[in-house]
Design a protein around this motif. Structure first.
Motif, short mmCIF file in Angstrom:
data_model
loop_
_atom_site.label_atom_id
_atom_site.label_comp_id
_atom_site.label_asym_id
_atom_site.label_seq_id
_atom_site.Cartn_x
_atom_site.Cartn_y
_atom_site.Cartn_z
N THR A 11 0.89 -1.19 -0.07
CA THR A 11 0.01 0.11 0.03
C THR A 11 0.87 1.36 -0.17
O THR A 11 0.48 2.20 -0.79
N SER A 47 -1.44 -7.06 -5.67
CA SER A 47 -1.50 -5.68 -5.46
C SER A 47 -2.51 -5.34 -4.16
O SER A 47 -3.66 -5.60 -4.04
N SER A 48 -1.76 -4.64 -2.99
CA SER A 48 -2.49 -4.00 -2.04
C SER A 48 -3.02 -2.62 -2.25
O SER A 48 -2.90 -2.29 -3.65
N GLY A 49 -3.47 -1.89 -1.52
CA GLY A 49 -3.73 -0.33 -1.93
C GLY A 49 -5.41 -0.24 -2.11
O GLY A 49 -5.64 0.92 -2.27
N ALA A 50 -6.13 -1.22 -1.65
CA ALA A 50 -7.54 -1.11 -1.90
C ALA A 50 -8.01 -0.22 -0.69
O ALA A 50 -8.79 0.64 -1.10
N VAL A 51 -7.79 -0.63 0.42
CA VAL A 51 -8.26 0.15 1.54
C VAL A 51 -7.78 1.49 1.38
O VAL A 51 -8.50 2.57 1.81
N GLY A 52 -6.39 1.50 1.34
CA GLY A 52 -5.70 2.93 1.19
C GLY A 52 -6.18 3.97 0.12
O GLY A 52 -6.52 4.86 0.53
N TYR A 63 -6.02 5.06 8.18
CA TYR A 63 -6.46 3.85 7.87
C TYR A 63 -7.54 3.34 8.75
O TYR A 63 -7.36 3.68 10.01
N ASN A 131 -5.62 -9.53 -5.15
CA ASN A 131 -5.84 -8.98 -3.71
C ASN A 131 -6.72 -9.84 -2.84
O ASN A 131 -7.58 -10.72 -3.48
N GLU A 132 -6.75 -9.71 -1.59
CA GLU A 132 -7.43 -10.38 -0.61
C GLU A 132 -8.97 -9.92 -1.11
O GLU A 132 -9.08 -8.54 -1.30
N ASP A 134 -11.15 -8.09 0.38
CA ASP A 134 -11.34 -7.56 1.65
C ASP A 134 -12.84 -7.02 1.97
O ASP A 134 -12.90 -7.07 3.05
N ASP A 145 -2.75 -10.93 5.60
CA ASP A 145 -1.87 -9.78 4.81
C ASP A 145 -1.35 -10.01 3.64
O ASP A 145 -1.49 -11.35 3.23
N ASN A 146 -1.27 -9.26 2.71
CA ASN A 146 -0.84 -9.70 1.23
C ASN A 146 0.56 -10.16 1.20
O ASN A 146 0.82 -10.93 0.03
N ILE A 201 0.76 -1.70 5.92
CA ILE A 201 0.13 -2.65 6.67
C ILE A 201 1.03 -3.51 7.53
O ILE A 201 0.88 -3.75 8.68
#
Ligand code: GLU
Length: 247
Positions: A11, A47-52, A63, A131-132, A134, A145-146, A201
């Motif tokens: 993220t 890729s993370s970053g969805a929540v962010g 966050y 991605n997870e 989420d 976690d990713n 994260i």
């Protein structure tokens, strides 16, 4: 087709501190992955970053801690993230495929997930982006976690290399010097410094847990700086700046 490489992007690499996607960082990352594809590498991104990326849409300053808000932010941010990836990869005549997984998908539906991924990878112009899931995953079914998600995806695909892109050059010792090679995780002890950021994260602890699993599964892991994605090709060729965990 060369062997599959799994690239996990944190993220902190993809978002700014105000909870919006960092367009410049995404352009450089996508350009570097497209270059790998042009050289015949088969790449899967985690890729993370969805929540962010959902944080600014919900006008949150940080966050979110509560599950509902986090899941709502993920639902918004995941769409924003994929929209950006799609637009950017299109410039290179590449397409993206979204796979949102939970822990139970990887446990109880392994064959299904792997069949879909492998089918996608048969097409040379597709970049699967994982991605997870989420916005729906409940605590008991989460991978968590990713870093761990990417290790499990790499194992599922029989990948030999996993690259964890973060906001530092790799594992740093107490004097901020890069640790280039780690042969035995147990020898690290207390020598490493922890990375932290508003939208970071997992931090190094979660990375090392994922590294432990991945190396046990025979996957070489690299931790490298996602703010310097131009070196991805070098990294694959055994050069560049990173911490390498040998198997
Ligand atoms: N899946 C989360 C997101 O996209 C990130 C979790 C993680 O990076 O470990 O925001």
């Amino acid at each position: 087709m060369k062997e599959t490489i799994v690239i996990k992007i944190g993220t902190g690499v993809l978002t700014r501190e105000n909870g919006t996607l960092d367009g410049a960082s995404l352009v450089r990352l996508v350009t570097a992955v497209a270059e790998l594809k042009a050289r015949g590498h088969s790449c899967v991104m985690v890729s993370s970053g969805a929540v962010g990326a959902g944080v600014s849409a919900l006008s949150l300053g940080a966050y979110p801690d509560d599950v509902e808000t986090r899941q709502a932010a993920a639902a918004i941010g995941q769409a924003r993230l994929m929209q950006r990836y799609q637009t950017l990869f299109e410039q290179f005549d590449l397409d993206v495929a979204q796979l949102l997984l939970t822990g139970s998908d990887l446990k109880d539906h392994r064959e299904r997930v792997s069949a879909t991924m492998n089918r996608l990878l048969l097409e040379g112009n597709i970049v699967p982006i994982v991605n997870e899931n989420d916005s729906v995953a409940i605590e008991e079914l989460r991978v968590g976690d990713n870093d761990m998600l990417s290790a499990r995806v790499a194992e599922l695909l029989g990948a030999k290399t996993l690259i964890l892109l973060t906001t530092v050059d790799g594992l740093l010792d107490q004097n901020d010097a890069l640790i280039e090679r780690v042969h035995d995780l147990d020898e690290l002890g207390g020598v490493i410094r922890s990375e932290s950021g508003k939208f970071s994260i997992g931090g190094m602890a979660s990375k090392l847990e994922a590294v432990r699993c991945a190396t046990e599964w025979g996957i070489e892991v690299l931790i490298a700086n996602g703010r310097n994605p131009e070196q991805l090709l070098d990294l694959i060729e055994g050069k560049g700046k990173a911490t390498r965990f040998k198997v």
